[in-house]
Scaffold this active site. Structure first.
Site, short mmCIF file in Angstrom:
data_model
loop_
_atom_site.label_atom_id
_atom_site.label_comp_id
_atom_site.label_asym_id
_atom_site.label_seq_id
_atom_site.Cartn_x
_atom_site.Cartn_y
_atom_site.Cartn_z
N HIS A 39 -6.96 8.25 7.80
CA HIS A 39 -5.23 8.44 7.63
C HIS A 39 -4.88 9.12 8.77
CE1 HIS A 39 -5.74 6.75 3.49
NE2 HIS A 39 -6.89 7.44 3.60
N HIS B 269 -2.92 -1.36 6.09
CA HIS B 269 -2.70 -0.07 5.56
C HIS B 269 -3.44 0.88 6.45
CE1 HIS B 269 -0.98 -2.04 2.23
NE2 HIS B 269 -2.31 -2.56 1.87
N HIS C 182 -12.52 5.04 6.50
CA HIS C 182 -11.38 4.66 7.26
C HIS C 182 -10.83 5.95 7.56
CE1 HIS C 182 -10.76 5.11 2.90
NE2 HIS C 182 -9.76 5.67 3.35
N THR D 10 -6.84 7.30 -2.87
CA THR D 10 -5.47 7.77 -2.32
C THR D 10 -4.54 6.63 -1.89
OG1 THR D 10 -6.10 8.02 -0.27
CG2 THR D 10 -6.67 10.02 -1.63
N THR D 11 -5.16 5.47 -2.29
CA THR D 11 -4.26 4.27 -2.03
C THR D 11 -4.33 3.34 -3.43
OG1 THR D 11 -6.20 3.16 -1.13
CG2 THR D 11 -4.56 4.12 0.47
N HIS E 252 -12.25 9.15 5.91
CA HIS E 252 -12.79 9.19 4.28
C HIS E 252 -13.95 8.04 4.52
CE1 HIS E 252 -8.63 10.16 2.56
NE2 HIS E 252 -9.38 11.15 2.68
#
Length: 260
Positions: free
Chosen positions: A96, A64, A94, A198-199, A119
Site C-alpha cells: 500500500h 487495488h 502486496h 484492510t481491504t 504486507h
C-alpha cells in the site's frame, strides 16, 4: 459480481461499510499503534520465516494493488513463531502506498505515517485452504513492514522491474525464483494484535505482526509503484496511488510488543 470498491471519494474506505458492514466491526485493521500503550509480552516468540524462492509464481495487477503470488500447495514457504500457534503458508505479498511522501502506510506508530507498507500474507494450514482460513479468527497471519524513502533496496528491484509488464488492472506476468526474506529489515521486533483484512471483504481473521523497523527504498523505486494504474488498458488512466485504509478504532483490543 462483487461491488466495485476502491479508494476514491465515491467508493473509498468511508463507503465500504455499505456493502461490507463488518467495516464497523470490533477488530478492524489497520490501527494506530501507540508505543506507550503496547504491552511487552516476554512469552512472544521470534518470528521464524522459512521461504523457498521456488514457490514464487506470478505478479498480478488486481486494480487495488499488485500481488506477488506464491504456490501454497505445500509447506515449502511458511511462517511460524510470533503470536502464532502452528504453521502458516505464504500465499502472497502486496504493498500500500501514497501519492507523495509522508503518507501511504496503513498502520501508524505514535501518529507517524510511513511512505508505504508491505504486507506478507500467510494462512493457517490447519484450515486446509486459504478460502476456509478466511472464516476463522486465527486464519491468517500478515506481517506488515513499513517502507520509507531513503537508500535503494536492491532486493526489491526485481519486483519493481516486473511492474512494467502489469501496468494496468487485470494484467499478470510470470514471477519466479524470489525469496521475500530479502524484503525484511535486519531487526525482527514486532507489535502484534488481532485484526482484519484492510481491504474488502475485511474479514476479521488476521493475527497481525507489524515490524518495528522500516525498510528503505529509493525515490525511483517508490515512483515505479506510483506509475501503476487502478484502471484497465481500455479505460481512462487512473494512477494507482493512496491505496491505503485509514486507522480504525482499537476498541477492546490490546497491542503486545515482542521487545522492551
Amino acid at each position: 459480481m462483487s461491488h466495485h470498491w476502491g479508494y476514491d471519494s465515491h467508493n473509498g474506505p468511508a463507503h465500504w461499510h455499505e456493502h461490507f458492514p463488518i467495516a464497523n466491526g470490533e477488530r478492524q485493521s489497520p490501527i494506530a499503534i501507540s508505543t506507550k500503550a503496547a504491552r511487552y509480552d516476554p512469552a512472544l516468540k521470534p518470528l521464524s520465516f522459512s521461504y523457498d524462492a521456488g514457490t514464487a509464481k506470478a505478479i498480478v495487477n488486481n486494480g487495488h494493488s499488485f500481488n506477488v503470488e506464491f504456490d501454497d500447495s505445500s509447506d515449502k514457504s511458511v511462517l511460524q513463531g510470533g503470536a502464532l500457534d502452528g504453521v502458516y503458508r505464504l500465499v502472497q505479498f502486496h504493498i500500500h502506498w501514497g501519492s507523495c511522501e509522508g503518507q501511504g502506510s496503513e498502520h501508524t506508530v505514535d501518529g507517524v505515517k510511513y511512505d508505504a507498507e508491505l504486507h506478507i500474507v500467510h494462512w493457517n494450514v490447519k484450515y486446509g485452504k486459504f478460502a476456509e482460513a478466511l472464516k476463522h479468527p486465527d486464519g491468517l497471519a500478515v506481517v506488515g513492514i513499513f517502507m520509507k524513502v531513503g537508500n535503494a533496496k536492491p532486493e526489491i528491484q526485481k519486483v519493481v522491474d516486473a511492474l512494467n509488464s502489469i501496468q494496468t488492472k487485470g494484467k499478470q506476468a510470470s514471477f519466479t525464483n524470489f525469496d521475500p526474506t530479502g524484503l525484511l529489515p535486519p531487526c525482527r521486533d514486532y507489535w502484534t494484535y488481532p485484526g482484519s483484512l484492510t481491504t474488502p471483504p475485511l474479514h476479521e481473521c488476521v493475527i497481525w505482526h507489524v515490524l518495528k523497523e522500516p525498510i528503505t527504498v529509493s525515490s525511483e523505486q517508490m515512483c515505479k509503484l506510483r506509475g501503476l494504474c487502478f484502471s484497465a488498458e481500455n479505460e481512462p488512466v487512473c494512477r494507482m496511488v493512496d491505496n491505503w485504509r485509514p486507522c480504525q478504532p482499537l476498541k477492546s483490543r490490546e497491542v503486545r510488543a515482542s521487545f522492551q
